[in-house]
Motif scaffolding. Sequence first.
Motif, mmCIF file in Angstrom:
data_model
loop_
_atom_site.group_PDB
_atom_site.id
_atom_site.type_symbol
_atom_site.label_atom_id
_atom_site.label_comp_id
_atom_site.label_asym_id
_atom_site.label_seq_id
_atom_site.Cartn_x
_atom_site.Cartn_y
_atom_site.Cartn_z
ATOM 1 N N PHE A 1 -0.503 -6.917 6.834
ATOM 2 C CA PHE A 1 0.167 -7.311 5.610
ATOM 3 C C PHE A 1 1.054 -8.507 5.911
ATOM 4 O O PHE A 1 1.687 -8.571 6.958
ATOM 5 N N HIS A 2 1.123 -9.441 4.983
ATOM 6 C CA HIS A 2 2.065 -10.545 5.060
ATOM 7 C C HIS A 2 2.912 -10.503 3.799
ATOM 8 O O HIS A 2 2.382 -10.283 2.712
ATOM 9 N N GLY A 3 4.201 -10.686 3.942
ATOM 10 C CA GLY A 3 5.069 -10.675 2.779
ATOM 11 C C GLY A 3 6.516 -10.767 3.188
ATOM 12 O O GLY A 3 6.847 -11.156 4.308
ATOM 13 N N ILE A 4 7.372 -10.378 2.275
ATOM 14 C CA ILE A 4 8.815 -10.486 2.484
ATOM 15 C C ILE A 4 9.373 -9.103 2.780
ATOM 16 O O ILE A 4 9.009 -8.121 2.136
ATOM 17 N N ALA A 5 10.273 -9.044 3.759
ATOM 18 C CA ALA A 5 10.938 -7.787 4.125
ATOM 19 C C ALA A 5 12.420 -7.906 3.832
ATOM 20 O O ALA A 5 13.013 -8.977 3.971
ATOM 21 N N SER A 6 12.991 -6.813 3.414
ATOM 22 C CA SER A 6 14.437 -6.713 3.253
ATOM 23 C C SER A 6 14.897 -5.517 4.071
ATOM 24 O O SER A 6 14.103 -4.862 4.722
ATOM 25 N N TYR A 7 16.201 -5.218 4.030
ATOM 26 C CA TYR A 7 16.686 -4.082 4.805
ATOM 27 C C TYR A 7 17.758 -3.326 4.037
ATOM 28 O O TYR A 7 18.383 -3.854 3.129
ATOM 29 N N TYR A 8 17.915 -2.040 4.429
ATOM 30 C CA TYR A 8 18.939 -1.192 3.827
ATOM 31 C C TYR A 8 20.317 -1.639 4.294
ATOM 32 O O TYR A 8 20.486 -2.041 5.453
ATOM 33 N N VAL B 1 6.157 -4.625 13.002
ATOM 34 C CA VAL B 1 6.649 -5.630 12.072
ATOM 35 C C VAL B 1 7.082 -6.843 12.891
ATOM 36 O O VAL B 1 7.895 -6.720 13.801
ATOM 37 N N THR B 2 6.531 -8.013 12.561
ATOM 38 C CA THR B 2 6.838 -9.242 13.281
ATOM 39 C C THR B 2 7.514 -10.219 12.340
ATOM 40 O O THR B 2 6.994 -10.516 11.260
ATOM 41 N N ASN B 3 8.676 -10.713 12.745
ATOM 42 C CA ASN B 3 9.396 -11.739 12.000
ATOM 43 C C ASN B 3 8.665 -13.060 12.231
ATOM 44 O O ASN B 3 8.555 -13.522 13.361
ATOM 45 N N ALA C 1 16.498 -1.820 12.651
ATOM 46 C CA ALA C 1 15.264 -2.589 12.801
ATOM 47 C C ALA C 1 15.476 -4.039 12.377
ATOM 48 O O ALA C 1 14.950 -4.959 13.010
ATOM 49 N N ALA C 2 16.263 -4.245 11.331
ATOM 50 C CA ALA C 2 16.566 -5.612 10.893
ATOM 51 C C ALA C 2 17.376 -6.355 11.950
ATOM 52 O O ALA C 2 17.174 -7.552 12.168
ATOM 53 N N ARG C 3 18.264 -5.656 12.624
ATOM 54 C CA ARG C 3 19.047 -6.278 13.700
ATOM 55 C C ARG C 3 18.133 -6.709 14.839
ATOM 56 O O ARG C 3 18.268 -7.807 15.382
ATOM 57 N N GLU C 4 17.155 -5.850 15.204
ATOM 58 C CA GLU C 4 16.219 -6.193 16.277
ATOM 59 C C GLU C 4 15.345 -7.390 15.898
ATOM 60 O O GLU C 4 14.957 -8.167 16.764
ATOM 61 N N LEU C 5 15.023 -7.529 14.620
ATOM 62 C CA LEU C 5 14.215 -8.660 14.175
ATOM 63 C C LEU C 5 15.037 -9.934 14.001
ATOM 64 O O LEU C 5 14.473 -11.010 13.833
ATOM 65 N N GLY C 6 16.349 -9.814 14.022
ATOM 66 C CA GLY C 6 17.202 -10.978 13.859
ATOM 67 C C GLY C 6 17.251 -11.494 12.433
ATOM 68 O O GLY C 6 17.278 -12.700 12.203
ATOM 69 N N MET C 7 17.271 -10.583 11.467
ATOM 70 C CA MET C 7 17.268 -11.002 10.066
ATOM 71 C C MET C 7 18.517 -10.584 9.306
ATOM 72 O O MET C 7 18.553 -10.702 8.087
ATOM 73 N N ILE D 1 16.588 -11.473 3.700
ATOM 74 C CA ILE D 1 15.152 -11.274 3.554
ATOM 75 C C ILE D 1 14.448 -12.296 4.435
ATOM 76 O O ILE D 1 14.976 -13.374 4.706
ATOM 77 N N VAL D 2 13.249 -11.945 4.893
ATOM 78 C CA VAL D 2 12.519 -12.821 5.796
ATOM 79 C C VAL D 2 11.023 -12.545 5.641
ATOM 80 O O VAL D 2 10.620 -11.447 5.254
ATOM 81 N N LYS D 3 10.193 -13.531 5.941
ATOM 82 C CA LYS D 3 8.739 -13.349 5.902
ATOM 83 C C LYS D 3 8.314 -12.611 7.164
ATOM 84 O O LYS D 3 8.713 -12.970 8.267
#
Length: 192
Positions: free
Chosen positions: A46-53, A88-90, A119-125, A130-132
Amino acid sequence: MNIMNKKIATALFRRRIIILCVLLFNAVANSTLYTIPSTQLHAQAFHGIASYYAKRATGSITANGERLHHDSMTCAHRTLPFGTLLKVTNLVNNRSVIVRVNDRGPYIRRRIIDLSWGAARELGMLHRGIVKVQCESAYNITIPLRAEPMKIALPKFEELNIELPNTLKPIWQEQDLIVPLKKVKTQAKKRK
């Protein structure tokens, strides 16, 4: 008066039907009827936009009944079965993390996944919000283990028993703790 009772009864009946429909829709939407079988998931990305809690969402109950913790590696997806592992890959910085689906959402257009705060912290977002991202199945990914086994030193205990097991008494039978009834009565009289 009889006509008024009929109107009230039909209004209550309509409300009950509406509430029942809403509850049934939520139950079906969160069930496995709308999920992708895991056999199809192996070939998909899947490709798209991710957000976080937000971090303050810690303690809230997710769709599968777990409590959310901000450091857990979990996510929300609309259709994937609970327990599915995703990589999940940033796409901005190529950092990746493996998360487990335990919630439903996001219900905002073009967003495909909601990540936990950890998980958002590990991805650096965290600073972007929000990030692709690219999401793919993590079932065919091997996670490396430790090369050498851990050695755990257990403490050593010495067994010292002075008394024989037959001489041990329960605490309520110890003579020093039993107060004679006469002493209790005299102590009560002195307090008065």
